[in-house]
Design a protein around this motif. Sequence first.
Motif: not given
Length: 374
Positions: A188-191, A193, A195, A211, A214, A263
């Motif tokens: 649930k990759v966040t806005r 973030s 990676c 990614c 998201s 993250d």
Amino acid sequence: DTSGKTITCRAAIAWKTGSTLAIEEVQVDPPKAREVRIKMISTGICGTDDHAVKGLLSINFPFIPGHEGAGIVESIGEGVSSVKPGDKVLTLAIPQCRECSSCLHPKGNFCEKQDVLPSSGLMLDKTSRFTCKGKKIYHSFRASTFTEYTVVPEIAVAKIDAAAPMDKVSIISCEVPTGYGAAVNSAKVTRGSTCVVFGLGGVGSAIVMGCKASGASRIIGVDINEEKFPRARALGVTDCLNPRNLKKPVQQVVMEMTRVGVDFAFEAIGLSDTMIAAWDSCHRSYGVCLMVGVASSNSQLSLNAPDIISGRTLKGVCLGDYKTRDCIPQLVTDYLQNKINIDPLITHQLPFDQLHKAFELYHAGKTIRCILLF
Ligand code: COD
Ligand code: ZN
């Protein structure tokens, strides 16, 4: 009408560890109770199939490889209720029996009826449906898709939208849920973030797509094959790293680039070294590390033990944590409705009889996904 009869057709057989695949004439028995016989339309070549053929996974030889398949139901065994002849379907390397501990748990998807780790190569009744030159041939991963016809348990079949383009959607059987799902559903990759994705092959590219979708603002891609970089950038990678051209370990470079670590880190290669590098690239408190690659049988992972207390999460994930029969058909519908675009993941399509050329392209690092067409 072929129902109830043995079908003779062409299939690729891995006769022994490391030998090249041989296209042979095989006999495919009719489906028994709760089994489905499928006429294959297309199949992707996934890294896991290559691992299996090389003998890196625990699997019985001789077997018919392939698990990323799209086809049409030819006939069904007694008691099959979820599909009927003529339905468009995907094969599922991880079944969903809806009865076991994983299936009954709200989060579990690694069904107890899976046959990947380890792989017996047999149907649920412990027999095979394939014969070649009088010899029993094993199945692989509840699928075996490098064949014109295959037999799989009903629990390893997902019925999909009748409008699905069958020359493409085979990759929604594995690569798309495995990669895209790892990012959007498991991590649930966040806005906003940061990676990092280790391995920019088929699965890694699908992770990058997830990614990006998201809203990740920085996506670092790591691969030893720089030919993968332009395509990865087009999918959303912002920084590319080739560990072989770095003076320091790649995790140290990722740490310096991000100051605090990422993250979300994803490993899509299947090597212990890159798994450790992914883990070490994470923010030590809230970083989340997702292991997507299938490692060789008996390999071990060694992590610095005291460091674990700092809060990072390490999670293995198979097929994006999706309960396969429930969720994978929706990915096909999402594709038909232009909510996800799988097209950039498909770089090659070849007829089934050019299987060897397809593997050559794969080994040369030229493909993201090559789909074989029957
Ligand atoms: N460092 C950096 N990159 C590397 C290294 C290395 N040491 N070694 C190889 N790579 C790169 C290669 O150049 C390639 O680009 C990429 O890693 C691997 O990609 P592919 O295309 O060979 O493989 P994929 O993406 O098709 O398959 C991914 C895995 C090889 C990780 C494979 O284990 C897999 O398919 N995992 C999915 C697992 C899964 O859930 N399957 C469902 C049940 S089978
Ligand atoms: Zn189950």
